[in-house]
Design a protein around this motif. Structure first.
Motif, PDB file in Angstrom:
ATOM      1  N   CYS A 129       1.033  -1.240  -0.067  1.00  0.00           N
ATOM      2  CA  CYS A 129       0.212   0.061  -0.030  1.00  0.00           C
ATOM      3  C   CYS A 129       0.724   1.301  -0.159  1.00  0.00           C
ATOM      4  N   GLY A 130       2.260   1.235   0.321  1.00  0.00           N
ATOM      5  CA  GLY A 130       3.057   2.448   0.385  1.00  0.00           C
ATOM      6  C   GLY A 130       3.552   2.851   1.542  1.00  0.00           C
ATOM      7  N   LYS A 131       3.238   2.296   2.753  1.00  0.00           N
ATOM      8  CA  LYS A 131       3.505   2.578   4.175  1.00  0.00           C
ATOM      9  C   LYS A 131       5.032   2.755   4.213  1.00  0.00           C
ATOM     10  N   THR A 132       5.585   1.689   4.024  1.00  0.00           N
ATOM     11  CA  THR A 132       7.288   1.708   4.050  1.00  0.00           C
ATOM     12  C   THR A 132       7.555   2.650   3.543  1.00  0.00           C
ATOM     13  N   THR A 133       7.368   2.857   2.150  1.00  0.00           N
ATOM     14  CA  THR A 133       8.030   4.036   1.338  1.00  0.00           C
ATOM     15  C   THR A 133       7.532   5.230   1.756  1.00  0.00           C
ATOM     16  N   LEU A 134       6.524   5.504   2.377  1.00  0.00           N
ATOM     17  CA  LEU A 134       6.219   6.587   3.227  1.00  0.00           C
ATOM     18  C   LEU A 134       7.246   6.981   4.287  1.00  0.00           C
ATOM     19  N   MET A 135       7.374   5.917   5.040  1.00  0.00           N
ATOM     20  CA  MET A 135       8.230   6.174   6.268  1.00  0.00           C
ATOM     21  C   MET A 135       9.537   6.444   5.507  1.00  0.00           C
ATOM     22  N   ARG A 136      10.284   5.725   4.630  1.00  0.00           N
ATOM     23  CA  ARG A 136      11.358   5.746   4.324  1.00  0.00           C
ATOM     24  C   ARG A 136      11.795   7.092   3.626  1.00  0.00           C
ATOM     25  N   MET A 137      10.688   7.855   3.215  1.00  0.00           N
ATOM     26  CA  MET A 137      11.092   9.051   2.651  1.00  0.00           C
ATOM     27  C   MET A 137      11.423  10.338   3.652  1.00  0.00           C
ATOM     28  N   VAL A 138      11.103   9.777   4.883  1.00  0.00           N
ATOM     29  CA  VAL A 138      11.507  10.744   6.153  1.00  0.00           C
ATOM     30  C   VAL A 138      13.044  11.067   6.306  1.00  0.00           C
ATOM     31  N   ASN A 139      13.703   9.929   6.191  1.00  0.00           N
ATOM     32  CA  ASN A 139      15.158  10.091   6.087  1.00  0.00           C
ATOM     33  C   ASN A 139      15.927   9.734   4.895  1.00  0.00           C
ATOM     34  N   LYS A 140      15.119  10.075   3.754  1.00  0.00           N
ATOM     35  CA  LYS A 140      15.520  10.146   2.290  1.00  0.00           C
ATOM     36  C   LYS A 140      16.311   8.719   1.863  1.00  0.00           C
TER      37      LYS A 140
END
Length: 322
Positions: free
Chosen positions: A39-50
């Motif tokens: 659903c994109g949840k891990t991608t969303l989180m991984r964007m916080v620290n680039k």
């Protein structure tokens, strides 16, 4: 505060992991991101620290765009806990926990004091554990070390990617309780990814429900249960959970003392044993408090947070009256 503003992520193979996502992760709160696989949840989180970068849109930390921030510096300022724990097997527990402080060039005395402070915080006696190696610890103990390693540099933000999913049910439930209690003390901004709705409802201040790269609903656990935004959210939460709360909402706090704790948990609203679960939620909402002090004839019997009330309302097994 972490803010996503119209963020889209497309991978080279054409997969659109995030689709025009706007969401705020509030400061000093534990926000759980949940949804089905892919659903994109891990991608969303991984964007916080680039670890991932947006195709479009922007991400802000305390109103500063992270686009121009240097990656290594940003990542050293953010704690990260993963499912596989990631402890270095050839390094002692002390060396694992002190890794980031050493990268930040803290002096030895400050680093040593921080290691001892953090191990004590999660119930691991420093003199017993700091010279041990990861393989000498249980899975639950290793994950505790993983959590304190993420805290070692005193970051404002902690990212947690399904950190408890590989543990046995007993260790997992204990670590959920530990994390909730720890957050009461450290007050960090935590983004926690999981696929387990029971876990989300138990530990979260706010829940973000995702599907197909979009956000379906955000809100407190109580708001999601009481007012699911659509059929998908209602189905994902589960009718059994919703119906259990409706049934248990008329039950009284005195029936759930075993769920609640005796340790004070911050400013609390005083209520009687005879208060129902529904009345307790209503009192908390109108008072602005997040915690209850449960009393009988002037005697304090227990303390309960808003999340403890959710846990009580969703409890499957019967609870003995006191």
């Amino acid at each position: 505060m972490i803010r996503f503003e119209q963020v889209t992520k497309k991978f080279p193979d054409g997969t659109e992991a995030l689709k025009d996502v706007s969401v705020v992760f509030p400061t000093h709160k534990l926000t759980v991101v949940i949804g089905p696989s892919g659903c994109g949840k891990t991608t969303l989180m991984r964007m916080v620290n680039k670890l991932e970068t947006p195709t479009a849109g922007d991400i802000f930390i305390d109103e500063e765009s992270i686009t121009g921030l240097e990656e290594v510096k940003l990542r050293r300022s953010i704690g990260y806990v993963i499912q596989r724990i990631g402890l270095f097997p050839h390094m002692t527990i002390e060396d694992n926990v002190s890794l980031v402080p050493r990268l930040l060039e803290w002096d030895k005395e400050k680093t040593a004091a921080r290691v001892e402070e953090l191990l004590k915080l999660v119930g691991l006696e420093p003199e017993v554990y700091k010279e041990r190696y990861p393989l000498e610890l249980s899975g639950g103990q290793q994950q505790r070390v993983g959590v304190v390693r993420a805290l070692a540099g005193n970051p404002n933000i902690i990212l947690m990617d399904e950190p408890f999913s590989a543990l046995d049910p007993i260790s997992r439930e204990q670590l959920q309780d530990d994390l909730r209690n720890l957050q009461q003390e450290i007050q960090k901004t935590i983004v926690f990814v999981t696929h387990d709705m029971d876990e989300a409802l138990k530990i979260a201040d706010m829940v973000v429900v995702m599907r197909d790269g979009k956000i379906e609903q955000t809100g407190s656990p109580q708001e999601l249960i009481n007012e699911p935004a659509n059929d998908f959210v209602r189905s994902f939460i589960g009718l059994d959970r919703i119906n259990r709360q409706r049934t248990f909402g008329e039950r009284k706090l005195k029936e759930f003392l075993s769920v609640f704790g005796m340790e004070p948990i911050g400013d609390a609203l005083q209520v009687s044993l005879e208060t129902t679960i529904d009345e307790a939620f209503s009192k908390l909402e109108s008072s602005g408090y997040a915690n209850l002090q449960i009393v009988d004839d002037g005697r304090v019997l227990a303390y309960a947070s808003d999340r403890d009330l959710v846990k009580a309302a969703l409890r499957k097994e019967e609870v003995e009256n006191v």
